[in-house]
Design an enzyme around this catalytic site. Structure first.
Site, PDB file in Angstrom:
ATOM      1  N   THR A  22      -5.574  -4.406  -2.944  1.00  0.00           N
ATOM      2  CA  THR A  22      -5.526  -2.994  -3.365  1.00  0.00           C
ATOM      3  C   THR A  22      -4.088  -2.465  -3.438  1.00  0.00           C
ATOM      4  OG1 THR A  22      -5.923  -2.299  -1.078  1.00  0.00           O
ATOM      5  CG2 THR A  22      -7.834  -2.333  -2.558  1.00  0.00           C
ATOM      6  N   LEU A  76      -1.780 -16.337   7.306  1.00  0.00           N
ATOM      7  CA  LEU A  76      -0.625 -15.590   7.803  1.00  0.00           C
ATOM      8  C   LEU A  76       0.613 -16.495   7.670  1.00  0.00           C
ATOM      9  CD1 LEU A  76      -0.143 -12.831   9.223  1.00  0.00           C
ATOM     10  CD2 LEU A  76      -0.266 -14.038  11.386  1.00  0.00           C
ATOM     11  N   GLY A 134       0.831  -1.205   0.000  1.00  0.00           N
ATOM     12  CA  GLY A 134       0.000   0.000   0.000  1.00  0.00           C
ATOM     13  C   GLY A 134       0.864   1.252   0.000  1.00  0.00           C
ATOM     14  N   TYR A 172     -16.199  -0.206   6.818  1.00  0.00           N
ATOM     15  CA  TYR A 172     -14.863   0.276   7.197  1.00  0.00           C
ATOM     16  C   TYR A 172     -14.885   0.900   8.596  1.00  0.00           C
ATOM     17  CZ  TYR A 172     -10.387   2.804   6.612  1.00  0.00           C
ATOM     18  OH  TYR A 172      -9.113   3.293   6.743  1.00  0.00           O
ATOM     19  N   THR A 207      -4.716  11.172   3.878  1.00  0.00           N
ATOM     20  CA  THR A 207      -3.294  11.190   3.517  1.00  0.00           C
ATOM     21  C   THR A 207      -3.170  10.891   2.027  1.00  0.00           C
ATOM     22  OG1 THR A 207      -2.688  10.507   5.736  1.00  0.00           O
ATOM     23  CG2 THR A 207      -1.066  10.074   4.030  1.00  0.00           C
TER      24      THR A 207
END
Ligand code: UDP
Length: 338
Positions: free
Chosen positions: A49, A75, A24, A161, A191
């Site tokens: 994404t 994981l 990201g 979200y 940001t």
């Protein structure tokens, strides 16, 4: 320096940092920051994404290692590894993602965060949850301070979200209280910067790419809603200050420079010398009307101050998008006034 001010480490040589969501735009900038401080960085991403091209900046560092994995399903096995710091930064965060992948967002922030917290507990690592200003919803107080509990619609289009991040904060505090895991929480305000997807859907990449190509700038609503924009390197600096504080409660991170969205469109047109015009489109449900972080809490323990002006940040981000268009062989970008 006052007594309550934090001491930042000069080097992290010998330490290992796990960055979830490393591809990201914020996490890859953070990863490079820690590689430069001498740490070993393990990145994990499933590219839902994130961008593979963001990792190209990291691969040249010998101490960077990458695992392609979905943190809520598989994981990677870190059994024989020591890990000192874990950054939980893996969530998609654009309103267009809320519409397309709401269940993935809910799972990464619940099951994914749980997996990372269990790993932190097992390794004795410090854990940082990257939460969001969205936990304040459409805020009734301004600027937003960390003690405000928020005004969130639990069933609206943003709720996948907002509520998932509120859950992630609660989970983090529960691991801290119940198991003594050393945790931190940040709430990231808007940001932007290099490494964002050109089609990310958020306001800055949209406006810059529209301005660079002479397309209409799409302002939603009448453009009177406000946001406060932080350049990504300033944000990483703020995150670093929180990680090396000793306070497990949430900190706002961002830049308090507030603009209406209409002003934002006008500034970007001016900064990039664009011929684009503003076009007004309908605004989405629950779009917050005003947003600005109070940074008093962070600034009471650190010397954090944003360094990059809006003009400079926009120009750097535009240069990135222009290079990207060239790499991708697109010739639809006019020469911007950079
Ligand atoms: N916005 C806009 N045009 C765009 C994209 C966004 O006017 O092409 C507005 C959006 O309605 C919101 C603000 O810009 O009021 C910030 O949107 P963004 O998606 O970047 O982030 P948010 O803060 O809403 O999560």
């Amino acid at each position: 320096m006052e007594n309550n001010m934090i001491q930042l480490p000069e080097s992290l040589d010998g330490k290992t940092i796990l960055v979830a969501g490393a591809a990201g735009f914020i996490p890859h900038t953070l990863s490079e920051f820690y590689l430069k401080l001498g740490a070993s960085v393990i990145g994990v991403d499933n590219f839902i994404t994130g961008s593979r091209s963001n990792l190209d900046k990291l691969y040249p560092y010998k101490k960077f290692e990458f695992f392609e994995a979905n943190i809520y399903e598989d994981l990677p096995d870190f059994k024989n590894r020591s890990i000192d710091y874990i950054f939980s930064l893996a969530s998609p965060a654009s309103p267009i993602d809320f519409e397309k992948i709401p269940l993935e967002i809910m799972r990464v922030n619940s099951e994914g965060t749980l997996n990372l917290l269990n790993l932190a507990r097992e390794k004795g690592a410090r854990f940082l949850e990257a939460s969001t200003s969205e936990v304040y919803g459409d805020p009734e107080i301004h600027p937003q301070t960390e003690d405000y509990f928020g005004h969130v619609n639990p069933i609206g289009p943003r709720s996948c979200y907002d509520e998932a991040k509120r859950y992630a904060e609660a989970l983090t505090m529960s691991y801290h209280r119940k198991y003594g895991v050393d945790t931190r929480i940040i709430r990231i305000f808007n940001t932007y910067g290099p490494g964002m997807r050109p089609n990310d859907g958020r306001v800055i990449p949209n406006f810059i790419n529209q301005a660079l190509t002479g397309q209409d700038i799409t302002v939603y609503g009448d453009g009177s809603q406000t946001r406060s924009f932080c350049y990504v390197t300033d944000l990483v600096n703020a995150i670093h200050n929180v990680m090396f504080s000793d306070d497990p409660t949430p900190f706002n991170v961002g830049n308090p420079d507030e603009y209406t969205i209409k002003e934002c469109a006008e500034e970007i047109i001016t900064f990039l010398g664009s011929t684009s015009r503003i076009k007004y489109l309908p605004i989405g449900e629950d779009d917050p009307k005003r947003r600005r972080p109070s940074l008093g809490k962070l600034q009471s323990i650190s010397n954090y101050k944003p360094q990059v002006s809006f003009r400079e940040g926009i120009q750097k981000t535009a240069a990135y998008f222009r290079d990207l268009a060239q790499i991708q062989g697109r010739n639809d970008f006019k020469q911007p006034n950079l």
